[in-house]
Design a protein around this motif. Structure first.
Motif, PDB file in Angstrom:
ATOM      1  N   LEU A  25      -9.166  -2.331  -0.672  1.00  0.00           N
ATOM      2  CA  LEU A  25      -7.724  -2.184  -0.899  1.00  0.00           C
ATOM      3  C   LEU A  25      -7.024  -2.016   0.431  1.00  0.00           C
ATOM      4  N   GLU A  26      -5.959  -2.772   0.613  1.00  0.00           N
ATOM      5  CA  GLU A  26      -5.120  -2.640   1.794  1.00  0.00           C
ATOM      6  C   GLU A  26      -3.667  -2.590   1.333  1.00  0.00           C
ATOM      7  N   ASP A  27      -2.823  -1.943   2.112  1.00  0.00           N
ATOM      8  CA  ASP A  27      -1.395  -1.961   1.803  1.00  0.00           C
ATOM      9  C   ASP A  27      -0.874  -3.376   1.996  1.00  0.00           C
ATOM     10  N   ASP A  28       0.003  -3.797   1.094  1.00  0.00           N
ATOM     11  CA  ASP A  28       0.626  -5.116   1.221  1.00  0.00           C
ATOM     12  C   ASP A  28       1.520  -5.126   2.463  1.00  0.00           C
ATOM     13  N   THR A  29       1.682  -6.284   3.047  1.00  0.00           N
ATOM     14  CA  THR A  29       2.447  -6.410   4.288  1.00  0.00           C
ATOM     15  C   THR A  29       3.920  -6.060   4.114  1.00  0.00           C
ATOM     16  N   ASP A  30       4.454  -6.189   2.892  1.00  0.00           N
ATOM     17  CA  ASP A  30       5.863  -5.857   2.681  1.00  0.00           C
ATOM     18  C   ASP A  30       6.066  -4.387   2.313  1.00  0.00           C
ATOM     19  N   GLY A  31       4.982  -3.610   2.270  1.00  0.00           N
ATOM     20  CA  GLY A  31       5.089  -2.184   1.995  1.00  0.00           C
ATOM     21  C   GLY A  31       5.103  -1.817   0.527  1.00  0.00           C
ATOM     22  N   ASP A  79      -1.237  -7.031  -5.764  1.00  0.00           N
ATOM     23  CA  ASP A  79      -0.734  -6.300  -6.925  1.00  0.00           C
ATOM     24  C   ASP A  79       0.529  -5.569  -6.496  1.00  0.00           C
ATOM     25  N   ASP A  80       1.672  -6.118  -6.865  1.00  0.00           N
ATOM     26  CA  ASP A  80       2.958  -5.502  -6.537  1.00  0.00           C
ATOM     27  C   ASP A  80       3.442  -4.570  -7.640  1.00  0.00           C
ATOM     28  N   ASP A  81       2.670  -4.472  -8.730  1.00  0.00           N
ATOM     29  CA  ASP A  81       3.040  -3.621  -9.856  1.00  0.00           C
ATOM     30  C   ASP A  81       2.483  -2.213  -9.637  1.00  0.00           C
ATOM     31  N   VAL A  82       2.933  -1.589  -8.552  1.00  0.00           N
ATOM     32  CA  VAL A  82       2.465  -0.267  -8.150  1.00  0.00           C
ATOM     33  C   VAL A  82       3.686   0.604  -7.858  1.00  0.00           C
ATOM     34  N   ILE A  83       3.665   1.817  -8.374  1.00  0.00           N
ATOM     35  CA  ILE A  83       4.780   2.734  -8.157  1.00  0.00           C
ATOM     36  C   ILE A  83       4.392   3.720  -7.058  1.00  0.00           C
ATOM     37  N   LYS A  84       5.309   3.946  -6.134  1.00  0.00           N
ATOM     38  CA  LYS A  84       5.043   4.883  -5.030  1.00  0.00           C
ATOM     39  C   LYS A  84       4.663   6.250  -5.582  1.00  0.00           C
ATOM     40  N   GLY A  85       3.652   6.843  -4.961  1.00  0.00           N
ATOM     41  CA  GLY A  85       3.205   8.171  -5.359  1.00  0.00           C
ATOM     42  C   GLY A  85       2.145   8.180  -6.442  1.00  0.00           C
ATOM     43  N   GLN A  86       1.821   7.030  -7.029  1.00  0.00           N
ATOM     44  CA  GLN A  86       0.786   6.968  -8.055  1.00  0.00           C
ATOM     45  C   GLN A  86      -0.535   6.497  -7.455  1.00  0.00           C
ATOM     46  N   ARG A  87      -1.639   7.076  -7.941  1.00  0.00           N
ATOM     47  CA  ARG A  87      -2.971   6.629  -7.544  1.00  0.00           C
ATOM     48  C   ARG A  87      -3.410   5.534  -8.517  1.00  0.00           C
ATOM     49  N   VAL A  88      -3.822   4.408  -7.949  1.00  0.00           N
ATOM     50  CA  VAL A  88      -4.253   3.268  -8.754  1.00  0.00           C
ATOM     51  C   VAL A  88      -5.742   3.032  -8.505  1.00  0.00           C
ATOM     52  N   PHE A  89      -6.500   2.831  -9.582  1.00  0.00           N
ATOM     53  CA  PHE A  89      -7.926   2.537  -9.512  1.00  0.00           C
ATOM     54  C   PHE A  89      -8.162   1.077  -9.879  1.00  0.00           C
TER      55      PHE A  89
END
Length: 111
Positions: A25-31, A79-89
């Protein structure tokens, strides 16, 4: 050999995938979101990706029930369907017509 036609190469059945994949997992380039990837399994025709969201972003020892998120032939996606502050597995397994391979270890990250 009807009509003097020959197959160019022998049809070869694939074996059931046996490699245990690893997820990165890496952070997307657009944050926003993650770049999710695994390594190629030579026996795979598809990959089944499962995903879950933790109730408490600080805990990594309790993995919530994971559900099918995506079936794809690609080994990398965003995966852009991620909300800030949530842990995703995430976890993944290789699939082909002969069967399914072993699951990867679940990995997680907080956006």
């Amino acid at each position: 050999m009807e009509y003097d036609l020959q197959l160019r190469k022998e049809a070869k059945a694939k074996n059931v995938p046996t490699q245990k994949p690893a997820v990165t997992l890496e952070d997307d380039t657009d944050g926003v979101g993650f770049i999710v990837s695994t390594v190629t399994d030579p026996e795979a025709t598809m990959y089944e990706w499962y995903k879950s969201i933790a109730a408490d972003a600080g805990k990594t020892d309790v993995i919530p029930a994971m559900t099918l998120f995506k079936t794809t032939q690609k080994i990398t996606f965003v995966d852009d369907d991620v909300i800030k502050g949530q842990r995703v597995f995430y976890k993944v397994r290789a699939v082909n017509p002969a069967g399914v391979g072993p699951w990867s270890e679940p990995v997680s990250k907080v956006q």
